[in-house]
Design a protein around this motif. Structure first.
Motif, PDB file in Angstrom:
ATOM      1  N   ASP A   1       0.881  -1.166   0.000  1.00 42.69           N
ATOM      2  CA  ASP A   1       0.000   0.000   0.000  1.00 42.69           C
ATOM      3  C   ASP A   1       0.918   1.215   0.000  1.00 42.69           C
ATOM      4  O   ASP A   1       1.533   1.547   1.016  1.00 42.69           O
ATOM      5  N   VAL A   2       1.013   1.866  -1.164  1.00 45.50           N
ATOM      6  CA  VAL A   2       2.024   2.903  -1.370  1.00 45.50           C
ATOM      7  C   VAL A   2       1.361   4.244  -1.659  1.00 45.50           C
ATOM      8  O   VAL A   2       0.433   4.327  -2.465  1.00 45.50           O
TER       9      VAL A   2
ATOM     10  N   LEU B   1       2.331  -8.397 -18.447  1.00 44.59           N
ATOM     11  CA  LEU B   1       2.072  -7.606 -17.249  1.00 44.59           C
ATOM     12  C   LEU B   1       2.193  -8.468 -15.995  1.00 44.59           C
ATOM     13  O   LEU B   1       1.813  -9.635 -15.997  1.00 44.59           O
ATOM     14  N   PRO B   2       2.718  -7.898 -14.912  1.00 40.47           N
ATOM     15  CA  PRO B   2       2.767  -8.619 -13.639  1.00 40.47           C
ATOM     16  C   PRO B   2       1.389  -8.607 -12.976  1.00 40.47           C
ATOM     17  O   PRO B   2       1.134  -7.878 -12.007  1.00 40.47           O
ATOM     18  N   ASN B   3       0.482  -9.428 -13.499  1.00 42.41           N
ATOM     19  CA  ASN B   3      -0.913  -9.377 -13.080  1.00 42.41           C
ATOM     20  C   ASN B   3      -1.087  -9.590 -11.575  1.00 42.41           C
ATOM     21  O   ASN B   3      -1.849  -8.877 -10.916  1.00 42.41           O
ATOM     22  N   GLU B   4      -0.404 -10.600 -11.030  1.00 45.48           N
ATOM     23  CA  GLU B   4      -0.579 -10.895  -9.608  1.00 45.48           C
ATOM     24  C   GLU B   4      -0.134  -9.726  -8.744  1.00 45.48           C
ATOM     25  O   GLU B   4      -0.770  -9.396  -7.742  1.00 45.48           O
TER      26      GLU B   4
ATOM     27  N   LEU C   1      -1.533  -4.804  -5.433  1.00 39.28           N
ATOM     28  CA  LEU C   1      -1.010  -3.459  -5.190  1.00 39.28           C
ATOM     29  C   LEU C   1      -2.114  -2.447  -4.894  1.00 39.28           C
ATOM     30  O   LEU C   1      -3.154  -2.418  -5.560  1.00 39.28           O
ATOM     31  N   LYS C   2      -1.846  -1.618  -3.885  1.00 43.57           N
ATOM     32  CA  LYS C   2      -2.674  -0.453  -3.609  1.00 43.57           C
ATOM     33  C   LYS C   2      -1.768   0.759  -3.703  1.00 43.57           C
ATOM     34  O   LYS C   2      -0.770   0.853  -2.991  1.00 43.57           O
ATOM     35  N   LEU C   3      -2.117   1.689  -4.582  1.00 45.69           N
ATOM     36  CA  LEU C   3      -1.200   2.776  -4.907  1.00 45.69           C
ATOM     37  C   LEU C   3      -1.955   4.078  -5.077  1.00 45.69           C
ATOM     38  O   LEU C   3      -3.045   4.116  -5.650  1.00 45.69           O
ATOM     39  N   LYS C   4      -1.371   5.160  -4.565  1.00 45.44           N
ATOM     40  CA  LYS C   4      -1.908   6.493  -4.767  1.00 45.44           C
ATOM     41  C   LYS C   4      -0.730   7.456  -4.790  1.00 45.44           C
ATOM     42  O   LYS C   4       0.041   7.528  -3.829  1.00 45.44           O
ATOM     43  N   GLY C   5      -0.583   8.162  -5.911  1.00 46.84           N
ATOM     44  CA  GLY C   5       0.576   9.034  -6.003  1.00 46.84           C
ATOM     45  C   GLY C   5       0.426  10.124  -7.031  1.00 46.84           C
ATOM     46  O   GLY C   5      -0.479  10.111  -7.867  1.00 46.84           O
ATOM     47  N   GLN C   6       1.342  11.070  -6.942  1.00 43.91           N
ATOM     48  CA  GLN C   6       1.359  12.205  -7.855  1.00 43.91           C
ATOM     49  C   GLN C   6       2.799  12.535  -8.211  1.00 43.91           C
ATOM     50  O   GLN C   6       3.682  12.522  -7.361  1.00 43.91           O
ATOM     51  N   LEU C   7       3.021  12.825  -9.497  1.00 44.71           N
ATOM     52  CA  LEU C   7       4.345  13.188 -10.001  1.00 44.71           C
ATOM     53  C   LEU C   7       4.228  14.448 -10.841  1.00 44.71           C
ATOM     54  O   LEU C   7       3.390  14.525 -11.737  1.00 44.71           O
ATOM     55  N   ASP C   8       5.095  15.426 -10.539  1.00 45.47           N
ATOM     56  CA  ASP C   8       5.150  16.673 -11.309  1.00 45.47           C
ATOM     57  C   ASP C   8       6.597  16.913 -11.729  1.00 45.47           C
ATOM     58  O   ASP C   8       7.502  16.911 -10.882  1.00 45.47           O
ATOM     59  N   VAL C   9       6.791  17.124 -13.043  1.00 46.09           N
ATOM     60  CA  VAL C   9       8.126  17.385 -13.580  1.00 46.09           C
ATOM     61  C   VAL C   9       8.030  18.590 -14.504  1.00 46.09           C
ATOM     62  O   VAL C   9       7.246  18.584 -15.458  1.00 46.09           O
ATOM     63  N   ALA C  10       8.837  19.602 -14.233  1.00 43.75           N
ATOM     64  CA  ALA C  10       8.795  20.809 -15.062  1.00 43.75           C
ATOM     65  C   ALA C  10       9.305  20.534 -16.473  1.00 43.75           C
ATOM     66  O   ALA C  10       8.702  20.955 -17.457  1.00 43.75           O
ATOM     67  N   THR C  11      10.422  19.790 -16.580  1.00 49.69           N
ATOM     68  CA  THR C  11      10.984  19.440 -17.886  1.00 49.69           C
ATOM     69  C   THR C  11      11.419  17.987 -17.864  1.00 49.69           C
ATOM     70  O   THR C  11      12.247  17.592 -17.045  1.00 49.69           O
TER      71      THR C  11
ATOM     72  N   GLY D   1      -6.671  -4.590  -8.531  1.00 46.81           N
ATOM     73  CA  GLY D   1      -6.404  -5.002  -9.901  1.00 46.81           C
ATOM     74  C   GLY D   1      -6.725  -3.985 -10.966  1.00 46.81           C
ATOM     75  O   GLY D   1      -6.667  -4.300 -12.161  1.00 46.81           O
ATOM     76  N   VAL D   2      -7.057  -2.760 -10.577  1.00 44.40           N
ATOM     77  CA  VAL D   2      -7.349  -1.698 -11.553  1.00 44.40           C
ATOM     78  C   VAL D   2      -6.352  -0.568 -11.352  1.00 44.40           C
ATOM     79  O   VAL D   2      -6.257   0.021 -10.266  1.00 44.40           O
TER      80      VAL D   2
END
Length: 333
Positions: free
Chosen positions: A205-206, A248-251, A256-266, A286-287
């Motif tokens: 859980d990330v 795909l690594p289906n299993e 996996l439980k994931l929630k994240g944000q990425l910001d890159v200017a360039t 699984g989604v």
């Protein structure tokens, strides 16, 4: 000195030989520090060869055990050492409170060098102020500094250097969680800031929030294959490699439980430059959803979303995208 200890593990059949070449201490008295030095070696039938040297000042009373000016050196080699040959140097001060079961490491500095194994050569150094609550099974690290230098022909440009610093890092062994705050990761001269939390190693859980002014993917991964010099005859269509099918690594995705944000200017990748990259990622049961996926390119903008559903044996993909104001004259094919 010159004591020998033979130990056999009946469950595995391993046999270990420990030779204490030297064990010297000063006069042991309560509330009075005394010097302690030790040298020993460990061998087993799997060709493990290791040597250990320890020196420190020890102080023991009814409430606390302290090791000051502690220095530990370890050398190991053999089939049981996955990295071939390894040398470890550790210096720290250690204090253990018997009352509250709190272990503290001050001035902690560790350096590890290895040759062989998965990588040709590895150098890792770690420094920080460390506290460990035995009762709560919780590790707290303040002002963490981690540096790694990897060398191997398989790496881009033959080597990879990275640095990780954090204002605080908390690891719960009982709760199986890691929380890294005010993190700064530098890898191949790319600086990424943010924070990361991982809960429950068995079902990851990330959560993360990361940002960077500039990221050059080609600098990290190396140039794309199409940008490398091609051997004679490689332009012949009959000599081209077939498309690679990615499984795909289906299993893993289902767990996996994931929630994240990425910001890159360039962001630079495959000799292309993307600006104002903003990505939000979520995964559960699984989604996997990547929405929004926004960036600017060729004086235009891209706004899209991707969903990967692996709940069933055959993955289902959904992609939506919107392109605005692209300058086709700037695209070089």
């Amino acid at each position: 000195t010159n004591a020998n200890l033979n130990w056999r593990d009946d469950s595995s059949g391993d046999e270990y030989k420990v030779r204490i070449a030297s064990l010297i201490s000063g006069k042991i008295e309560p509330d009075t520090s005394f010097p302690l030095t030790m040298e020993l070696s460990v061998q087993n039938k799997q060709a493990l060869q290791s040597q250990l040297q320890l020196s420190t000042q020890v102080s023991i009373n009814q409430t606390r055990i302290q090791l000051t000016s502690m220095k530990l050196q370890v050398q190991a080699s053999g089939d049981m050492v996955p990295v071939g040959n390894v040398q470890l140097d550790l210096s720290t001060g250690l204090s253990f409170s018997l009352a509250d079961q709190q272990l503290g490491l001050s001035g902690f500095a560790l350096k590890l060098e290895s040759q062989g194994g998965a990588l040709q050569q590895t150098e890792v150094s770690l420094a920080g102020e460390i506290g460990f609550n035995v009762a709560k099974q919780q590790l707290d690290i303040a002002v963490l500094e981690l540096q790694a230098a990897l060398t191997d022909p398989a790496l881009p440009r033959g080597q990879l250097n990275s640095n990780l610093s954090a204002a605080a890092m908390q690891v719960s062994l009982a709760g199986q969680s890691v929380d890294i705050k005010d993190m700064q990761l530098s890898i191949a001269e790319n600086d990424i800031k943010g924070q990361v939390m991982v809960r429950d190693y068995s079902r990851p859980d990330v959560e993360f929030t990361l940002s960077a002014e500039s990221v050059d993917v080609d600098r990290i991964l190396g140039p794309a294959e199409k940008d490398l010099p091609q051997p004679p005859g490689s332009t012949d269509p009959s000599s081209q490699k077939p498309d690679v099918q990615i499984a795909l690594p289906n299993e893993m995705l289902r767990a996996l439980k994931l929630k994240g944000q990425l910001d890159v200017a360039t962001l630079r990748a495959s000799n292309m430059t993307f600006n104002d990259v903003h990505v939000q990622v979520a995964a559960d049961q699984g989604v996997l959803d990547i929405q929004p996926l926004r960036l600017n390119l060729y004086q235009g903008s891209f706004d899209g979303a991707v969903q990967v559903n692996v709940q069933k044996d055959v993955p289902v993909y959904r992609v939506s995208k919107k392109l605005s104001s692209f300058q086709l004259s700037l695209i070089h094919i």
